[in-house]
Structure formats: structure tokens, C-alpha cells
Design a protein around this motif. Structure first.
Motif, PDB file in Angstrom:
ATOM      1  N   GLY A 181       0.755  -1.235  -0.042  1.00 14.87           N
ATOM      2  CA  GLY A 181      -0.178  -0.124   0.050  1.00 14.87           C
ATOM      3  C   GLY A 181       0.803   1.247   0.065  1.00 14.87           C
ATOM      4  O   GLY A 181       0.591   2.259  -0.748  1.00 14.87           O
ATOM      5  N   HIS A 182       1.931   1.158   0.841  1.00 18.55           N
ATOM      6  CA  HIS A 182       2.701   2.594   0.722  1.00 18.55           C
ATOM      7  C   HIS A 182       3.408   2.719  -0.523  1.00 18.55           C
ATOM      8  O   HIS A 182       3.701   3.894  -0.958  1.00 18.55           O
ATOM      9  CB  HIS A 182       3.579   2.460   2.142  1.00 18.55           C
ATOM     10  CG  HIS A 182       5.118   1.759   1.702  1.00 18.55           C
ATOM     11  ND1 HIS A 182       5.086   0.545   1.669  1.00 18.55           N
ATOM     12  CD2 HIS A 182       6.194   2.492   1.625  1.00 18.55           C
ATOM     13  CE1 HIS A 182       6.317   0.263   1.332  1.00 18.55           C
ATOM     14  NE2 HIS A 182       6.894   1.408   1.375  1.00 18.55           N
ATOM     15  N   ILE A 183       3.619   1.661  -1.285  1.00 17.09           N
ATOM     16  CA  ILE A 183       4.123   1.904  -2.613  1.00 17.09           C
ATOM     17  C   ILE A 183       3.085   2.513  -3.490  1.00 17.09           C
ATOM     18  O   ILE A 183       3.298   3.277  -4.370  1.00 17.09           O
ATOM     19  CB  ILE A 183       4.743   0.632  -3.155  1.00 17.09           C
ATOM     20  CG1 ILE A 183       5.951  -0.105  -2.271  1.00 17.09           C
ATOM     21  CG2 ILE A 183       5.377   0.954  -4.626  1.00 17.09           C
ATOM     22  CD1 ILE A 183       6.482  -1.243  -2.439  1.00 17.09           C
ATOM     23  N   ALA A 184       1.936   2.024  -3.220  1.00 15.91           N
ATOM     24  CA  ALA A 184       0.946   2.328  -4.320  1.00 15.91           C
ATOM     25  C   ALA A 184       0.529   3.702  -4.056  1.00 15.91           C
ATOM     26  O   ALA A 184       0.247   4.484  -5.089  1.00 15.91           O
ATOM     27  CB  ALA A 184      -0.443   1.442  -3.787  1.00 15.91           C
ATOM     28  N   VAL A 185       0.645   4.236  -3.088  1.00 12.18           N
ATOM     29  CA  VAL A 185       0.350   5.708  -2.738  1.00 12.18           C
ATOM     30  C   VAL A 185       1.237   6.358  -3.511  1.00 12.18           C
ATOM     31  O   VAL A 185       1.099   7.353  -4.218  1.00 12.18           O
ATOM     32  CB  VAL A 185       0.369   6.214  -1.256  1.00 12.18           C
ATOM     33  CG1 VAL A 185       0.468   7.681  -0.890  1.00 12.18           C
ATOM     34  CG2 VAL A 185      -0.754   5.592  -0.341  1.00 12.18           C
ATOM     35  N   GLN A 186       2.584   6.086  -3.549  1.00 11.16           N
ATOM     36  CA  GLN A 186       3.377   6.713  -4.174  1.00 11.16           C
ATOM     37  C   GLN A 186       3.602   6.750  -5.656  1.00 11.16           C
ATOM     38  O   GLN A 186       3.345   7.645  -6.524  1.00 11.16           O
ATOM     39  CB  GLN A 186       5.088   6.348  -3.900  1.00 11.16           C
ATOM     40  CG  GLN A 186       5.248   6.532  -2.335  1.00 11.16           C
ATOM     41  CD  GLN A 186       6.677   5.877  -1.748  1.00 11.16           C
ATOM     42  OE1 GLN A 186       7.858   6.415  -2.367  1.00 11.16           O
ATOM     43  NE2 GLN A 186       6.540   4.663  -1.076  1.00 11.16           N
ATOM     44  N   CYS A 187       3.169   5.673  -6.232  1.00 11.05           N
ATOM     45  CA  CYS A 187       2.913   5.333  -7.680  1.00 11.05           C
ATOM     46  C   CYS A 187       1.555   6.167  -8.160  1.00 11.05           C
ATOM     47  O   CYS A 187       1.620   6.673  -9.248  1.00 11.05           O
ATOM     48  CB  CYS A 187       2.715   3.845  -7.858  1.00 11.05           C
ATOM     49  SG  CYS A 187       4.040   2.777  -7.864  1.00 11.05           S
ATOM     50  N   LEU A 188       0.627   6.127  -7.366  1.00 18.99           N
ATOM     51  CA  LEU A 188      -0.461   7.017  -7.746  1.00 18.99           C
ATOM     52  C   LEU A 188      -0.471   8.356  -7.964  1.00 18.99           C
ATOM     53  O   LEU A 188      -0.745   8.920  -8.768  1.00 18.99           O
ATOM     54  CB  LEU A 188      -1.815   6.625  -6.794  1.00 18.99           C
ATOM     55  CG  LEU A 188      -2.471   5.199  -7.039  1.00 18.99           C
ATOM     56  CD1 LEU A 188      -3.306   4.769  -5.827  1.00 18.99           C
ATOM     57  CD2 LEU A 188      -3.246   5.029  -8.168  1.00 18.99           C
ATOM     58  N   ARG A 189       0.714   8.815  -6.794  1.00 19.53           N
ATOM     59  CA  ARG A 189       0.853  10.216  -6.919  1.00 19.53           C
ATOM     60  C   ARG A 189       1.659  10.690  -8.208  1.00 19.53           C
ATOM     61  O   ARG A 189       1.447  11.692  -8.751  1.00 19.53           O
ATOM     62  CB  ARG A 189       1.459  10.837  -5.676  1.00 19.53           C
ATOM     63  CG  ARG A 189       0.604  10.949  -4.327  1.00 19.53           C
ATOM     64  CD  ARG A 189      -0.806  11.693  -4.733  1.00 19.53           C
ATOM     65  NE  ARG A 189      -0.359  13.014  -5.237  1.00 19.53           N
ATOM     66  CZ  ARG A 189       0.189  14.118  -4.792  1.00 19.53           C
ATOM     67  NH1 ARG A 189      -0.147  14.049  -3.340  1.00 19.53           N
ATOM     68  NH2 ARG A 189       0.087  15.169  -5.119  1.00 19.53           N
ATOM     69  N   ALA A 190       2.515   9.753  -8.492  1.00 23.49           N
ATOM     70  CA  ALA A 190       3.256  10.059  -9.769  1.00 23.49           C
ATOM     71  C   ALA A 190       2.770   9.635 -11.009  1.00 23.49           C
ATOM     72  O   ALA A 190       3.062  10.437 -12.167  1.00 23.49           O
ATOM     73  CB  ALA A 190       4.633   9.133  -9.481  1.00 23.49           C
ATOM     74  N   LYS A 226       0.373   7.850   9.069  1.00 19.32           N
ATOM     75  CA  LYS A 226       1.275   8.743   8.945  1.00 19.32           C
ATOM     76  C   LYS A 226       2.233   8.555   7.754  1.00 19.32           C
ATOM     77  O   LYS A 226       2.568   9.217   7.027  1.00 19.32           O
ATOM     78  CB  LYS A 226       2.252   8.584  10.432  1.00 19.32           C
ATOM     79  CG  LYS A 226       3.093   9.785  10.272  1.00 19.32           C
ATOM     80  CD  LYS A 226       3.810  10.112  11.714  1.00 19.32           C
ATOM     81  CE  LYS A 226       4.947  10.998  11.659  1.00 19.32           C
ATOM     82  NZ  LYS A 226       5.746  11.131  10.192  1.00 19.32           N
ATOM     83  N   LEU A 227       2.439   7.130   7.735  1.00 19.07           N
ATOM     84  CA  LEU A 227       3.091   6.695   6.387  1.00 19.07           C
ATOM     85  C   LEU A 227       2.724   7.146   5.254  1.00 19.07           C
ATOM     86  O   LEU A 227       3.253   7.635   4.351  1.00 19.07           O
ATOM     87  CB  LEU A 227       3.498   5.264   6.621  1.00 19.07           C
ATOM     88  CG  LEU A 227       4.113   4.598   5.402  1.00 19.07           C
ATOM     89  CD1 LEU A 227       5.711   5.143   5.057  1.00 19.07           C
ATOM     90  CD2 LEU A 227       4.387   2.967   5.548  1.00 19.07           C
ATOM     91  N   ALA A 228       1.388   6.861   5.049  1.00 18.80           N
ATOM     92  CA  ALA A 228       0.488   7.030   3.754  1.00 18.80           C
ATOM     93  C   ALA A 228       0.651   8.759   3.467  1.00 18.80           C
ATOM     94  O   ALA A 228       1.088   9.046   2.376  1.00 18.80           O
ATOM     95  CB  ALA A 228      -1.025   6.848   4.230  1.00 18.80           C
ATOM     96  N   LEU A 229       0.637   9.493   4.697  1.00 11.94           N
ATOM     97  CA  LEU A 229       0.765  11.033   4.380  1.00 11.94           C
ATOM     98  C   LEU A 229       1.984  11.164   4.136  1.00 11.94           C
ATOM     99  O   LEU A 229       2.110  12.086   3.092  1.00 11.94           O
ATOM    100  CB  LEU A 229       0.205  11.795   5.597  1.00 11.94           C
ATOM    101  CG  LEU A 229      -1.515  11.771   6.026  1.00 11.94           C
ATOM    102  CD1 LEU A 229      -1.361  12.161   7.154  1.00 11.94           C
ATOM    103  CD2 LEU A 229      -2.205  12.016   4.993  1.00 11.94           C
ATOM    104  N   ASP A 230       2.898  10.644   4.564  1.00 11.57           N
ATOM    105  CA  ASP A 230       4.485  10.882   4.123  1.00 11.57           C
ATOM    106  C   ASP A 230       4.726  10.567   2.694  1.00 11.57           C
ATOM    107  O   ASP A 230       5.625  11.277   2.299  1.00 11.57           O
ATOM    108  CB  ASP A 230       5.314  10.089   5.183  1.00 11.57           C
ATOM    109  CG  ASP A 230       5.338  10.883   6.642  1.00 11.57           C
ATOM    110  OD1 ASP A 230       4.880  11.797   6.791  1.00 11.57           O
ATOM    111  OD2 ASP A 230       5.809  10.134   7.569  1.00 11.57           O
ATOM    112  N   CYS A 231       3.828   9.529   2.398  1.00 13.18           N
ATOM    113  CA  CYS A 231       4.037   9.125   0.909  1.00 13.18           C
ATOM    114  C   CYS A 231       3.349   9.932   0.024  1.00 13.18           C
ATOM    115  O   CYS A 231       3.416   9.765  -1.146  1.00 13.18           O
ATOM    116  CB  CYS A 231       3.827   7.509   0.935  1.00 13.18           C
ATOM    117  SG  CYS A 231       4.901   6.427   1.536  1.00 13.18           S
ATOM    118  N   GLY A 232       2.549  10.811   0.402  1.00 11.50           N
ATOM    119  CA  GLY A 232       2.211  11.618  -0.450  1.00 11.50           C
ATOM    120  C   GLY A 232       0.380  11.362  -0.416  1.00 11.50           C
ATOM    121  O   GLY A 232      -0.330  12.272  -1.257  1.00 11.50           O
ATOM    122  N   ALA A 233      -0.166  10.706   0.327  1.00 18.42           N
ATOM    123  CA  ALA A 233      -1.639  10.518   0.367  1.00 18.42           C
ATOM    124  C   ALA A 233      -2.423  11.942   0.710  1.00 18.42           C
ATOM    125  O   ALA A 233      -1.816  12.405   1.485  1.00 18.42           O
ATOM    126  CB  ALA A 233      -2.263   9.388   1.378  1.00 18.42           C
TER     127      ALA A 233
END
Lengths: 292, 292, 292, 292
Positions: free
Chosen positions: B182-191, B208-215
Motif C-alpha cells: 500500500g505505501h508503494i501504491a500511494v507513491q505510484c498513484l501520486r506520480a 502517517k506513513l501514507a501521508l508521508d508518501c503523499g496521500a
């Protein structure tokens, strides 16, 4: 005028005398009904299947597959004139929301305004609808003959168009149920792609109809699993379009779908039930399909 | 060499001394393992979930997320040389069938040949694989750091790429489960798209990790239905990607999916259960997702 | 063995006695040539058209449309065996670069390695190629009959596949030139889509061939502008596939392309020349097409 | 009211006193103009570039990038009310033809009805248009600030959306010309895809603007060929979007386009000229782009 109305769920409809519809808005169109198709969904509406999801006042004139001739138009109507032969899309959409502007009128922001479901339908002498929901027929097309295409034909094309993207040369598609929709699906598939078409129906007459419509194979439901396995080298079909959607049709349909293939559900009544691990390892897709 | 092997389902793996793998075919590649990710699927393999579908001989060295350095190559290997840093796709495909020729190696006509599942994996000092299954890393990338991308990263990109076609400006995507995938998915989606990203996880650290990853939003699973409804005006998200796939995650995930939207299932363990009429009236799609 | 070789540009090829090719690499395949198609591109190669772009050493055995039987294989070859009937893709790609892994072998990172252009071709008794460039024929297919499909058929399918996405029901496609490629295009289009197919050729025999292959209309080049205008209500066709690409074919082809439609150029020799304002107001697309 | 009108091609426009527009049809909307963008196309209209293709009566009030507040509406107008802040699409389409029903209003069967080109535009106090051509602005958006998006923003999104399908991770896109459209394009590309964005402009201020808008690189036109070659390993960019379209911009833009890539032409004035053999061997695409 005469209208066939549903007064209570689970009860037969009745032939009533009702007032004629009149023009009240600038975009209104009143159509003299030429033909009004009877669809399995009418039976489901009668039996109250949609009552929980779609608020409907009874008595209601059913009939969502309509065609006829324009009888009267509102002052802003420009796309049709009195006397024109027209086919009627059941949904009366706004034309201005984002969904309507991209042709996705079924998801109009104004919500469902659907002949024979949320408002009076075509089992009557006159049908009130709107300009955006009527389409002038080309010269020579008889409204009586084409009425069922207002829903049956459109729903088929909508599902078939989705499937066609998977149906390159050398692929297979299974049409489950060769009834009002299925026999149109066979023809659309033959016209739109190069896939081998396998039709499934327990009724020998329906099998014959499928072959007459161009199916490459027509097989009985009883032995479909084996026959589709035979025809596809055990792998299943790239696309399965299920016009039955009840009984063991869903489980069978999913079982016939190849890995990375798609199962399109159009008929309804049953339940989809499949483990997540099975969906993932086979990477299949299950696609819901509404009126186009 | 040392290898961590499964001797019996439901039992802990054991650290064994086993013979080193040797080159036997022209395309063989032996890799000195730098990193080997531990994935929830390893737990599921240990517990025998795949045993009915994928015939496996025990004892088996698990580990399908591998990277390291090329140790030895067969005589026909040209794409890597001894000493190269490589990441290893778990599937060892033929490269010549129709599936492989279009990049769909997971459906290779030779069948599954999957490190740590149908053959020995990377929980060992050396891993035997093939030239087609290894990819040279760009200079500066450490195999230890990237090993999990061999499955976790690839699976995420595979699912996210499918979802991106639905994720134009103004849309919303829900990522269910902010763990290893999931934390990779958040980053891929933002990109890769302009959609608003809503991450769901019961754990505040994961949020918090999700928000740090850009969610854009991170919400607890307990109130997700209300919060997604709030964030989407009640309509649900155009895409929901479920990395949990068990408990009430599936029912919740489907409930959050907008009409005409798609629910991508990646995690597994649970069951999908939905009536045909609900699938049809909402015209949703359920999409299975395997390793990319 | 005997080979037909080009010794100097613009001069006739000569029948030479040359050494037989031998296996030197693990992936090499030597094919006993059954059939080798003669293509208009061979004439263009003879006349030096490719010399500026593709460095070639003369003398060169031409012939890029080859099929035959496997004569000898390198030690790593697994997809074919001696005696197999095969068709040969002209390009010998690496199979490991990003392009090859997605089926885009013509853009292999190793560059062009093309029979009859950058290396010896099939106008000889034996042809040396690689495992990835040969495809076993299904039982019953004669290599002699299918050789031209190695380029002509593949190029047609490649262009037609691109066009098909524009060719829904009610659309029109123009096939310009009913020669070696055009008559295959007519058949592919009829199999793959529902568009009305209009074939253009000055030769009455070619027009008849087009109709035999399934074209809805066959018109002479002289009056094509008027006839296509007539058939499309003046708007032009959604897709035009030009297998001629010289003389006034390009200007005519663009003129027949509907607004928002696409002009696919396959034949060559001429020049595309169009003002930017014309491209923009009509929003047409010009698509180059190589071997598939 | 005051209006700025063109009285003769190639001559300056004049500030005239003209009658106010009135509601004559049921769908008419009169907008009090808040902002009206000046576009390079206005200069081209003044200079008669469109006169051969688009019949126009002079004097004509120019201005096709308009926004303001609804001043008066016809009796069938339902999507906006007097006082609403709106942005105006220049094209006044019918809403009922096949093109309009799929969102392709620029190809409305009724033909072009374009503010400031075929009918009076927004360089005036009041603008007469139709309900389908106005879109209510969300609260807080000032018509004056957004007026240029009615053409400039829309045209950019239309071209960028086409390009995005080619712009996966690891790809490059070149934006030629960082003016009124180009600086929006840089922002749209950064929001919608993961490609590296290379902006080209001779003006150092425009280069700085491009970087401020998120471009990864901004290079002067003089050395663009070398710099794009450097940035792409000599291969060129997967997509080039040319907002200049005159001078050597077209030849340069095509030269920067990678094999199998696409050159999108938006600006105009120049001529596209390329040999068929070059189009084919490189398999490039040239895509015309109009208002979205």
C-alpha cells in the motif's frame, strides 16, 4: 387513453383508462406509442426487485422499450417534429452535467428518470418523455419493429463494446442465454470482432437461432463446461457475457472465463460468490453492465 | 549452502544445509542472494493455501522477492554477466509463447515456474533462475534495498496501471491497507495520475506513513465508509485498490466504489459476495490482480 | 548454395554460388527456404533508397519475406526443431530489452538486424536467422504459401489494428492500392470491424479482387475523391490506409480523411506536405507504419 | 454597448457603439463579459487566415476566450440562472447530434458556431451565446482570472490528454513554446503523468516560467536539438507538443520525436513537410489539435 399499470407488487398489471399526458416543460415530447417491448426486467419490477433501490409510486405504467411517432412537442424542442418516427431511450437525462456531456446519460447528475420504472412507461397509447431521450429513426425503419432495441439492443451493444477490446483474432467469446438479448449479442459480436462465438442455451430452438444469427457453436447448458473446455483447449474463453445471471449460470460463467479474461454480467437474480485468492491467481475481471 | 526451507504445511521453516545449485541449462543463471523479501504470501504458502492449485514438493526453499549479484551463467546467457547486480522476477518464463512475446510472462504457455513456490526461492545463499527472469540494476542501486520490488513493487505497479485509466483530474482513489504494498501504491498513484488519494488503515503509524508518501487523506478503517462518503459527496471513489482482501475489507471496498468505478483486489483471504442486481445497477467492476 | 545477390545499387541482382551459412551462436537457426516473397521494398533496396539510413555491405542477398523448414539449430534453441515448418520474421531481435519484452521487436535496443536488408535474406537455398525470429507453422500450412505474410501480412495487420480503434459501426475506411498488401487489408478489415470498406485502385482487375476479398465498394483512383465524397456524405472516411504512398496518392488520401480521422501511410516514395492550419482545423492524424 | 470590431482584414480593430444582444431563442444566454482573452488566433483572424475556410461577415466582434456573469436567459435555459458566474466555451453546439452526445462538440453536425469567429465574440460588454456553451464556475473562481481557459486551457488539456497515453514512467515530453498555452501545458503534464518535461523557448523569462511551472528542463530553441538528444540518449522524446507551429519549429519538433512517438501540432502558420519513407521507417505520428 388506455394504459397497462402495476397497482401492487407481485400482482398482475391492469388495463386502465388514464388521462393523456400533456406538455408541461419546454423540452417535453409526447410520443404515440408504436411498439413497447416486454422485458424480463418488467417482471422483476412487478415483483418488487427494484423497490428497495428505486423509489416508485404505484400505480405505474410499465414499459421501457418504446418507439413510435412524435405526437406533441414543447416549445424548445428542435431535434424532432410532430410526426417523426422515433425510438425512445428510457432515461430522460439533463444533457448538461459532466456525465451527459460525455454520453454517460445513465449516470446523469439529475438521477434516474426512467420510463416504466421511475415514471410512466410505454404500455399506453401515449408516452411522455423529453427531446434528449428521443432519436429520429432513419426513413424506412418501422417503430414497431425496432422498439425492443431501446433497451435490449442498447444493453447488448453496451456490453459487447466492452468485450470487443479483448476479442482479437484467435479468441473466443461465450454468450450465455440466447433470448431477447443473447440473439442480438451473437449478431453484434460477429459484426464487430473476429472472435469465435459460442452460444449456450438449454433450448434446442434457441441453439438453432444462435447458429442462424452467426454463432460458430451452440451448446446446451448441461454440458457447457466440458464443451467450452474442449473448444478452448481447457483454458476458457477470453470473454463470457451472461444474459441469464441466475441459477448456476454465474458459477458456470466464471468457470468458463479464461485467466486474465472477463465475465460480463447482464442478467440478474443470482449472486456472485468467489474467493479472493481465486480472483487473484486467475486475474479475472467481473464487469457489471447496465443499459447503454 | 544455507537455505530456509518449509518441510510441512503450517509448521515453521527450518534453516538447512543444502547443496549449491549448478548450471544445467544454457539459459540458467545462479544469483548470490543480496536481499530476499518476506511477503504475506510466504505465510500463506506455509499454511498450504496454494497447495490445492499449485503442485509443490516439500521441502521447499521459500522467497520470491529476490535481488543479488550474478554468480554463474549458462552458455547462452547474454543479457547479464557474472558480477552484475540484478533483481529477479519470480516467474521463469519461456520467452517464445504468445503471452511472453507481449510481456504477459505470468501466463507463459510453459506454466508457472515461480521461485519460492514451484521451485526453490531466495531464502538461501544462492538462487537458481534463468536469463529472462533477471534484470540488471542501474548503477548505484543496491540489490538489498530493491529486493521487495521484485514482487511487492511489481504487483503494485500492475494494479495501479490498470486503475490509472479511470483516474483523470477530479477523481478519487482509495488505497486499502498501507503495508508493504500500500505505501508503494500511494507513491505510484501520486506520480502517475491527478486523482485524490485516500489511504485507509487502522494503524496510526500506517496512516502517517501514507501521508508521508503523499496521500491526500489517511483515515482509519473503522470510519472509512463515512469518511470516504464525505470526501466523495456520497458517491464513492472511481477506483478502490484493496491490499487487504480479507475480513470486512472486501464488503467495505465494494461499498466505497462509485457507480461505473472499479474495485481492484490484490490482497486475499476473504470472499467476494455480491448480488447480480447490485453489480448491474451500479455497473461496477471487480478486477483480480496478480504479480505484474 | 545458390543465392540471388545485389552487387551494386540500381543494377539487376545476380545468381551467385555462395558458401552455406553455419551455426555460430547458441540461438542461431538455419532455415531451408521454401518460399521468399518479392516485395516492392526489394526494388527500393536495389535502388539504394535505404542506403543513407541503413548501412549495408554489398553484395547482399535480398529477401525479407521468408518461410521454410528448420535445417539446423544452435545449442540453446528450444522453440523449434530440425524439420519444423516455420515462417521467419525479418527482424532478429534480442528478446531481453524493454521493447522486445513488450512485443515491439522492431525497436529492439540492439538495432535493426533485418534479413535481406542489414544481413543476408531469403533469396537463397538457406537462410540464417535466430530462434526468436522463427515461428512454427500450424500443421497443414505450407511455407511456400504463407511466406509473404512474414512482411506483407504482418505490416497490414499492424496498420489495420491501429485503424480498427476508429472503425466502429457506421464508419468508413478507404484502402488505397489493392496490391500485395491492399488485398490482405480488405480481408483483415472485414474480419476485424464493422466499417464499410472502400477500395481504390486504377486497375479493374484489382477492383474486382477487392470486391472478391469483401470490399463494399471498389473505385478507380481517377474519380476517387468524388466517389468517396459521395459515399461519406462529403465528410470523408474515418480512416484511410495508403499502400501506395507516392504520386498524388498522399494528397488524395489526406483529402479523403474525415475531420478527426486518421491517414495511415504504409507505401512510400512520395512526400507528405500539409499546412499546420489545415492539420489543426481538421484535427486529422498522420500515422507512419512499419512492419508489425 | 461598446464592442471591439474588425471591419477589414489586416486592419486594426475599432471600438464601436453597437446594439445590445437580445434573447431570441429558448436556449439563448446573454453574458456580461468579465474577462475576454486575447489569443494569437485573434491576430490570425484579423489577418484573414480563416477567411477561405470559415465564411465570416464583417464587421465582427472578436474574442473567443470569455467568462463573466449571466445577464439574461431564454425560457428553456435550466443549467444557469441570471447572476451566475460562468465560463463560455466558444462553440455553440446543438447537443443532440452524435458528436455532441459523446462530448465532441467541436464537430457538431450543425457546424461551427464559434464566438469571435463565425458570430460575435467577447470583446464587448455583452456576449450572446447558448446554455450548452456556458458552464457555471465553482464558488470563489473569478471570471476575469479564468477567461483564457475557455480556449487556451481547454486546447492544452485536449492535446495533453492525447499525449498522456504515451507518457508512462521513464518517458520524456517536449513542450515547444512557453507562452499562453505552453506554460499551462507544463503544469497539466506534471499533474497528469510521470514523464520528464522539457520546455523549449528562446526567451530566458519564458524558460524561467517553465521551471517555475514544474518543467524538469528549460532549454533555448537554438540548441534544442542537441539538448533534447542529450537528455534522451539521442532517441528523442516520446511526445512533442508544438505550440509554435511556424518557422523551423515544425522541422525541429519532428526531429525531436522518438521513433514510434507522436508530434502534436497546436500552433500554426507553418507547413509540415516530411517524406513518406521517413514517416514509415520511424513510425512517427503527426496529430492535429483543435480546441477541446
Amino acid at each position: 387513453m388506455k394504459a397497462v399499470r402495476l397497482h401492487a407488487y407481485h400482482e398482475p398489471m391492469r388495463l386502465d383508462e388514464v388521462p393523456e399526458p400533456t406538455i408541461t416543460g419546454p423540452h417535453d415530447v409526447v410520443v404515440r406509442v408504436g411498439g413497447a417491448g416486454l422485458c424480463r426486467t418488467d417482471v422483476h419490477i412487478r415483483d418488487g426487485w427494484f423497490a428497495p433501490a428505486v423509489p416508485t409510486e404505484l400505480p405505474l405504467t410499465l414499459g421501457h422499450e418504446n418507439a413510435g411517432w412524435v405526437h406533441e412537442v414543447g416549445p424548445a424542442v428542435e431535434n424532432v417534429a410532430v410526426g417523426d418516427a422515433v425510438i425512445c431511450h428510457p432515461q430522460q437525462s439533463c444533457g448538461f452535467c459532466a456525465a451527459c456531456r460525455t454520453g454517460d446519460d445513465m449516470r446523469c447528475a439529475m438521477g434516474l428518470a426512467f420510463s416504466g420504472l421511475t415514471r410512466g412507461g410505454g404500455f399506453a397509447e401515449l408516452l411522455k418523455t423529453t427531446d434528449r431521450a428521443v432519436l429520429r429513426l432513419p426513413a424506412g425503419l418501422d417503430p414497431v419493429a425496432v422498439a425492443p432495441h431501446a433497451d435490449a439492443g442498447l444493453t447488448v451493444m453496451h456490453a459487447v463494446r466492452k468485450a470487443v477490446s479483448l476479442l482479437g483474432p484467435g479468441t473466443r467469446v461465450v454468450v450465455v442465454g440466447v433470448g431477447g438479448l443473447g440473439h442480438i449479442a451473437v449478431q453484434c459480436l460477429r459484426a464487430l470482432c473476429a472472435a469465435e462465438v459460442i452460444a449456450v442455451d438449454p433450448d434446442p430452438d434457441a441453439q438453432k437461432l444462435a447458429l442462424d444469427c452467426g454463432a460458430h457453436h451452440a451448446v446446451p447448458a448441461s454440458s457447457v463446461a466440458e464443451q467450452v473446455a474442449d473448444l478452448t483447449g481447457g483454458a476458457g474463453a477470453e470473454a463470457v457475457i451472461d444474459f441469464v445471471g441466475e441459477g448456476n449460470s454465474i458459477a458456470n460463467g466464471l468457470a468458463m472465463t479464461r485467466n486474465n479474461g472477463a465475465y460480463y454480467i447482464v442478467g440478474y437474480g443470482g449472486e456472485i460468490r468467489i474467493s479472493a485468492i481465486d480472483m487473484i491467481t486467475t486475474e479475472r475481471r467481473i464487469i457489471g453492465n447496465l443499459v447503454g
